[in-house]
Design a protein around this motif. Structure first.
Motif, PDB file in Angstrom:
ATOM      1  N   PHE A 182      76.052 112.674  69.083  1.00 16.39           N
ATOM      2  CA  PHE A 182      76.199 111.831  70.263  1.00 16.39           C
ATOM      3  C   PHE A 182      76.875 110.514  69.937  1.00 16.39           C
ATOM      4  O   PHE A 182      76.797 110.020  68.824  1.00 16.39           O
ATOM      5  CB  PHE A 182      74.904 111.630  71.042  1.00 16.39           C
ATOM      6  N   TYR A 183      77.559 109.991  70.937  1.00 21.81           N
ATOM      7  CA  TYR A 183      78.308 108.752  70.759  1.00 21.81           C
ATOM      8  C   TYR A 183      78.012 107.847  71.946  1.00 21.81           C
ATOM      9  O   TYR A 183      77.386 108.266  72.924  1.00 21.81           O
ATOM     10  CB  TYR A 183      79.820 109.042  70.675  1.00 21.81           C
ATOM     11  N   GLY A 184      78.484 106.617  71.884  1.00 22.83           N
ATOM     12  CA  GLY A 184      78.247 105.726  73.019  1.00 22.83           C
ATOM     13  C   GLY A 184      78.716 104.320  72.753  1.00 22.83           C
ATOM     14  O   GLY A 184      79.559 104.072  71.881  1.00 22.83           O
ATOM     15  N   ARG A 185      78.154 103.410  73.504  1.00 27.41           N
ATOM     16  CA  ARG A 185      78.416 101.992  73.350  1.00 27.41           C
ATOM     17  C   ARG A 185      77.259 101.284  74.021  1.00 27.41           C
ATOM     18  O   ARG A 185      76.361 101.930  74.550  1.00 27.41           O
ATOM     19  CB  ARG A 185      79.746 101.609  73.998  1.00 27.41           C
ATOM     20  N   TRP A 186      77.304  99.949  74.038  1.00 26.83           N
ATOM     21  CA  TRP A 186      76.236  99.225  74.710  1.00 26.83           C
ATOM     22  C   TRP A 186      76.134  99.708  76.161  1.00 26.83           C
ATOM     23  O   TRP A 186      77.138  99.896  76.834  1.00 26.83           O
ATOM     24  CB  TRP A 186      76.523  97.712  74.685  1.00 26.83           C
ATOM     25  N   ASN A 203      77.460 103.326  68.716  1.00 24.99           N
ATOM     26  CA  ASN A 203      78.714 104.081  68.788  1.00 24.99           C
ATOM     27  C   ASN A 203      78.553 105.517  68.297  1.00 24.99           C
ATOM     28  O   ASN A 203      79.081 106.452  68.877  1.00 24.99           O
ATOM     29  CB  ASN A 203      79.792 103.357  67.980  1.00 24.99           C
ATOM     30  N   HIS A 204      77.810 105.651  67.203  1.00 23.21           N
ATOM     31  CA  HIS A 204      77.468 106.974  66.686  1.00 23.21           C
ATOM     32  C   HIS A 204      76.054 106.886  66.162  1.00 23.21           C
ATOM     33  O   HIS A 204      75.543 105.800  65.919  1.00 23.21           O
ATOM     34  CB  HIS A 204      78.418 107.405  65.574  1.00 23.21           C
ATOM     35  N   ASN A 205      75.455 108.021  65.936  1.00 25.51           N
ATOM     36  CA  ASN A 205      74.071 108.028  65.479  1.00 25.51           C
ATOM     37  C   ASN A 205      73.991 108.854  64.193  1.00 25.51           C
ATOM     38  O   ASN A 205      74.753 109.815  64.042  1.00 25.51           O
ATOM     39  CB  ASN A 205      73.188 108.653  66.576  1.00 25.51           C
ATOM     40  N   PRO A 206      73.089 108.501  63.288  1.00 21.64           N
ATOM     41  CA  PRO A 206      73.002 109.281  62.044  1.00 21.64           C
ATOM     42  C   PRO A 206      72.347 110.642  62.265  1.00 21.64           C
ATOM     43  O   PRO A 206      71.351 110.999  61.633  1.00 21.64           O
ATOM     44  CB  PRO A 206      72.163 108.382  61.125  1.00 21.64           C
ATOM     45  N   PHE A 207      72.902 111.364  63.197  1.00 21.28           N
ATOM     46  CA  PHE A 207      72.412 112.709  63.524  1.00 21.28           C
ATOM     47  C   PHE A 207      73.600 113.637  63.677  1.00 21.28           C
ATOM     48  O   PHE A 207      74.614 113.275  64.279  1.00 21.28           O
ATOM     49  CB  PHE A 207      71.622 112.691  64.841  1.00 21.28           C
ATOM     50  N   LEU A 208      73.453 114.819  63.149  1.00 21.69           N
ATOM     51  CA  LEU A 208      74.482 115.841  63.332  1.00 21.69           C
ATOM     52  C   LEU A 208      73.801 117.204  63.330  1.00 21.69           C
ATOM     53  O   LEU A 208      72.934 117.467  62.490  1.00 21.69           O
ATOM     54  CB  LEU A 208      75.495 115.796  62.181  1.00 21.69           C
ATOM     55  N   ALA A 209      74.186 118.049  64.279  1.00 21.17           N
ATOM     56  CA  ALA A 209      73.736 119.439  64.214  1.00 21.17           C
ATOM     57  C   ALA A 209      74.962 120.324  64.084  1.00 21.17           C
ATOM     58  O   ALA A 209      75.998 120.052  64.691  1.00 21.17           O
ATOM     59  CB  ALA A 209      72.949 119.805  65.461  1.00 21.17           C
ATOM     60  N   LEU A 210      74.838 121.333  63.257  1.00 22.23           N
ATOM     61  CA  LEU A 210      75.844 122.390  63.250  1.00 22.23           C
ATOM     62  C   LEU A 210      75.178 123.588  63.909  1.00 22.23           C
ATOM     63  O   LEU A 210      74.120 124.049  63.451  1.00 22.23           O
ATOM     64  CB  LEU A 210      76.272 122.735  61.826  1.00 22.23           C
ATOM     65  N   GLY A 227      67.230 123.518  71.439  1.00 23.23           N
ATOM     66  CA  GLY A 227      65.906 123.150  71.942  1.00 23.23           C
ATOM     67  C   GLY A 227      64.847 123.304  70.855  1.00 23.23           C
ATOM     68  O   GLY A 227      63.998 122.425  70.660  1.00 23.23           O
ATOM     69  N   GLY A 228      64.921 124.424  70.121  1.00 23.87           N
ATOM     70  CA  GLY A 228      63.956 124.646  69.034  1.00 23.87           C
ATOM     71  C   GLY A 228      64.103 123.585  67.960  1.00 23.87           C
ATOM     72  O   GLY A 228      63.112 123.058  67.431  1.00 23.87           O
ATOM     73  N   MET A 229      65.366 123.252  67.646  1.00 20.39           N
ATOM     74  CA  MET A 229      65.603 122.178  66.658  1.00 20.39           C
ATOM     75  C   MET A 229      64.964 120.872  67.119  1.00 20.39           C
ATOM     76  O   MET A 229      64.275 120.184  66.355  1.00 20.39           O
ATOM     77  CB  MET A 229      67.108 121.986  66.480  1.00 20.39           C
ATOM     78  N   SER A 230      65.182 120.525  68.378  1.00 17.01           N
ATOM     79  CA  SER A 230      64.658 119.246  68.881  1.00 17.01           C
ATOM     80  C   SER A 230      63.139 119.228  68.824  1.00 17.01           C
ATOM     81  O   SER A 230      62.537 118.234  68.409  1.00 17.01           O
ATOM     82  CB  SER A 230      65.098 119.014  70.330  1.00 17.01           C
ATOM     83  N   ALA A 268      69.380 111.327  73.169  1.00 14.63           N
ATOM     84  CA  ALA A 268      68.410 110.901  72.153  1.00 14.63           C
ATOM     85  C   ALA A 268      67.385 111.993  71.868  1.00 14.63           C
ATOM     86  O   ALA A 268      66.905 112.138  70.739  1.00 14.63           O
ATOM     87  CB  ALA A 268      67.713 109.624  72.607  1.00 14.63           C
ATOM     88  N   SER A 269      67.073 112.788  72.907  1.00 12.19           N
ATOM     89  CA  SER A 269      66.036 113.815  72.721  1.00 12.19           C
ATOM     90  C   SER A 269      66.475 114.918  71.769  1.00 12.19           C
ATOM     91  O   SER A 269      65.663 115.745  71.365  1.00 12.19           O
ATOM     92  CB  SER A 269      65.648 114.428  74.069  1.00 12.19           C
ATOM     93  N   LEU A 270      67.749 114.950  71.402  1.00  9.88           N
ATOM     94  CA  LEU A 270      68.179 115.978  70.446  1.00  9.88           C
ATOM     95  C   LEU A 270      67.347 115.909  69.172  1.00  9.88           C
ATOM     96  O   LEU A 270      67.002 116.921  68.593  1.00  9.88           O
ATOM     97  CB  LEU A 270      69.664 115.817  70.115  1.00  9.88           C
TER      98      LEU A 270
END
Ligand code: GLA
Length: 727
Positions: free
Chosen positions: A196-200, A228-235, A306-309, A563-565
């Motif tokens: 996920f990405y974003g800004r203020w 801007n980015h989050n220290p999360f990544l799913a493959l 969903g299972g990952m989250s 965020a719920s990821l």
């Protein structure tokens, strides 16, 4: 034993009931990766190192008696720079000769119960004897740099926690130029990246896209996590969906410059590195010194995203959030920010508290503006003493008045910051971060304090201690409203300036640790201009984090879904505010998918609105356990569907279900039955509102009947909340 070592094949296997991770000590003591995925019983997995034939341009080691082995194509456990593997390296050490060739080989290992703490860093922990750890030592014989690879698995979860400790056992200093926390070499690129990405004000927009050949990366170099980015990544396997298929989720327990780099090699195999961003990172290690990397958390799911989250959510509540408030019922609060901004005094706050009490709200949080000469955001950060012109009679007197109404009291701090217009800056201009010979950039009229310095941290700690220890403060909002530029410390020697960013993060953790240790009863909520520092490092200290300054419920759908990821629902700071055209009902429905609270002037509520709020407060208590400890299901995502957003909580015993739909725009198909995942098909669920009874099988496969709901003329911003209970 969940962790085993097969002496014959020299294979380590780390097994939980649904997950296996395996690696091998190969010829010449190369550490090769074998497998990460669904549980498999076999012990000999050695053929999994082969991923095709290498070309004549790939180097090989003549001492290895295997024509198919080259570090250039073999899956490596912790790949190094410049010694035969041309893909991205997890470790690169510049030695006293000036070159950066790095080559580590297995030396020894140990397996033990439990999990060690990581010095100076937040990390997952083992509270109840359910973890086991493997420590592998690998040595670069030329430099004497030893890598201690740490792996912990947890009995009840398909989770692996990894980190690396680097020790200089040689005779000369070295410089770490890359020191990632973990590497994962997977065997197929038939995968999508999900992040996920974003800004203020617009955090956490989820994106999903296929892997490509070459290097793709998600990073921060802002000194903090950033929005801007989050220290999360799913493959996720290309065929994986929300509730089906294989997903590998990765999250870094870190609050500074991070990088998740993915390289898909010519074989079509992805390598994922996760750790501290090597840009602006150079760590000097004298002989005898060591460096500990942050921890990476890896979750495997074969029940989709969903299972990952759900694994991340429960795992973090059990093994990461250390606050006593994690599983203790938290007070329902009202925050003064959007209600008053800087315009408040003691009487106004007492009025807020009086109204709040009458509505059933349990805590008042006094936001920014109570200290120094702070009447706007131009000044006084760093002057953490009470502004008695505003709070006449002082803070203790105010808190006594609020407490006398039966309302708890919380307070706002921004400990890492300093305004040039502050007493602290006038006394210590060198405490603001700036590179020698340069001006510091200004952002929100403020600078960042040099948290690498013990004297700076001691000063801020003491100022905070003086206020908190003398007052009945039960909650702190820890804010952080700018990022780091001109990064350097006035006290670090030149060869250590490359350590600045990481030392900053360690300094923040140190201060946060001191405050939460001195006042363990305090509920800490992190914040960074909204959700700009939403990461597992912060979750370790604070079980809730303000998710965004954007409190509009429709905008919040994307923010909270993203965020719920990986972050638990009860960690998502979410309030009902006056700042929206959506109904009070929809504002509460969305805030209920988070910590739930209020951020409005309660004096301005009409009688009708007050009745609605009282009902919401009752619902907060009624659904508290279901939302905090139940399973969360994303059903219709606002980033995939521009019209509808659906989600659901199911209690662990599957007896209770709380379903919510928010209509963003009016689609044609909004009355179609909607299948509800995660129920017990054998149970019979009663719709509490209508008394109608449905089998779980019908709700799961036939769908929830939505045909009778009135979504209004246009449906914009309306919502329904349904509660079902099974006998
Ligand atoms: C940040 C926070 C807000 C509020 C203000 C106060 O923007 O995200 O919630 O606390 O600071 O200045």
């Amino acid at each position: 034993m969940p962790i085993t070592f097969d002496e014959q094949h020299r294979i380590f296997k780390l097994d939980t009931p649904s997950f296996t991770y395996a690696l091998m000590i190969y010829q010449e003591n190369y550490l090769t990766h074998l497998y990460c995925g669904a549980r498999i019983p076999d012990t000999d997995l050695s053929y999994l190192i082969y991923r095709g034939r290498f070309s004549s341009l790939s180097p090989y080691n003549t001492k290895v008696d295997d024509p198919f082995f080259s570090a250039d194509i073999t899956p490596m456990e912790y790949p190094t720079n410049g010694a035969g593997d041309f893909r991205i390296a997890a470790l690169s050490v510049r030695n006293a000769n000036g070159d950066a060739v790095t080559d580590i080989r297995y030396v020894s290992h140990k397996i033990y119960d439990g999990k060690p703490a990581l010095p100076g860093l937040p990390a997952t922990f083992d509270r109840d004897g359910k973890a086991q750890t493997l420590e592998i030592e690998a040595l670069d014989t030329v430099t004497g740099v030893k890598a201690v690879l740490l792996y912990t698995i947890f009995e009840d979860y398909p989770v692996l926690a990894r980190s690396v400790r680097l020790e200089n056992t040689g005779n000369a200093p070295v410089v770490l130029e890359r020191a990632y926390s973990a590497c994962l070499d997977l065997p197929t690129m038939d995968m999508d990246m999900v992040h996920f990405y974003g800004r203020w004000n617009k955090e956490n927009t989820t994106v999903r896209h296929p892997l490509q050949h070459g290097i793709q990366s998600i990073q921060s170099k802002r000194g903090m996590t950033g929005p801007n980015h989050n220290p999360f990544l799913a493959l996720a396997k290309s065929s994986a969906t929300e509730e089906t298929g294989e997903v590998w989720g990765m999250n870094l327990v870190y609050s500074g410059n991070f990088a998740f780099d993915v390289e898909v090699d010519t074989q079509g195999c992805p390598r994922v590195l996760m750790g501290i961003n090597p840009t602006d990172f150079r760590w000097h290690l004298e002989p005898g010194e060591s460096f500990q990397s942050p921890e990476a958390v890896l979750v495997y799911s074969n029940t989709g995203l969903g299972g990952m989250s759900r694994t991340f959510h429960h795992f973090y509540l059990d093994h990461l959030c250390r606050s006593q408030w994690t599983k203790k019922k938290r007070p329902l609060l009202i925050n003064s920010w959007e209600a008053a901004f800087f315009d408040f005094d003691d009487d106004k706050l007492v009025e807020f508290a009086k109204e709040a009490k009458e509505l059933g709200i349990e805590m008042l949080v006094m936001d920014d503006g109570w200290f120094g000469d702070r009447n706007d955001d131009h000044r006084a950060l760093g002057d953490w003493y009470v502004n008695e012109k505003k709070l006449k009679g002082g803070l203790s007197h105010l808190i006594e008045r609020v407490n006398a109404l039966g309302v708890k009291f919380g307070i706002w701090y921004e400990p890492e910051m300093i305004n040039p217009d502050s007493d602290l800056y006038r006394a210590h201009p060198d405490w603001a971060i700036r590179a020698k010979g340069r001006e510091h950039s200004i952002s929100r009229y403020q600078c960042v304090l040099d948290m690498t310095r013990q004297d700076v941290r001691d000063n801020i700690f003491q100022q905070m201690y003086d206020v908190i220890s003398k007052n009945n403060i039960e909650y702190i909002k820890w804010d952080c409203n700018r990022h780091i530029t001109e990064a350097a410390s006035a006290v670090l020697p030149p060869e250590h300036q490359g350590e600045f960013f990481h030392r900053y993060v360690l300094g923040v953790y140190d201060l946060m640790d001191r405050i939460t240790t001195a006042f363990p009863h305090i509920l800490l909520e992190n914040c960074s201009s909204g959700g700009g520092r939403f990461d597992p490092g912060m979750l370790y200290f604070s079980p809730q984090i303000w998710a965004s300054d954007n409190t509009d419920p429709i905008e919040r759908l994307t923010i909270q879904f993203g965020a719920s990821l990986c972050y638990p629902i009860p960690s998502l700071g979410a309030h009902v505010s006056a700042n929206s055209r959506a109904s009070l009902k929809t504002r509460a429905a969305v805030a209920m998918c988070g910590t739930f609270g209020y951020e409005l002037d309660p004096r301005k509520l009409t009688e009708e609105e007050r009745d609605i709020v009282r009902k919401q407060v009752a619902d907060y208590h009624k659904y508290y356990d279901l939302i905090h400890y139940g399973d969360f299901y994303r059903i219709t995502s606002p980033t995939e569907n521009p019209f509808l957003c659906d989600w659901q909580f199911v209690s662990q015993d599957k007896k209770e279900v709380l379903f919510t739909r928010v209509v963003m725009r009016h689609p044609e198909n909004m009355y179609l039955p909607l299948c509800l995942p995660g129920l017990d098909p054998e149970k019979f669920y009663t719709d509490e509102e209508t008394g109608k009874v449905y089998s779980g099988a019908l709700l799961m496969h036939g769908g929830l009947d939505l045909s009778s709901y009135d979504f209004g003329e246009n449906g914009d911003g309306t919502s329904i909340v349904k509660y079902f209970v099974a006998k």
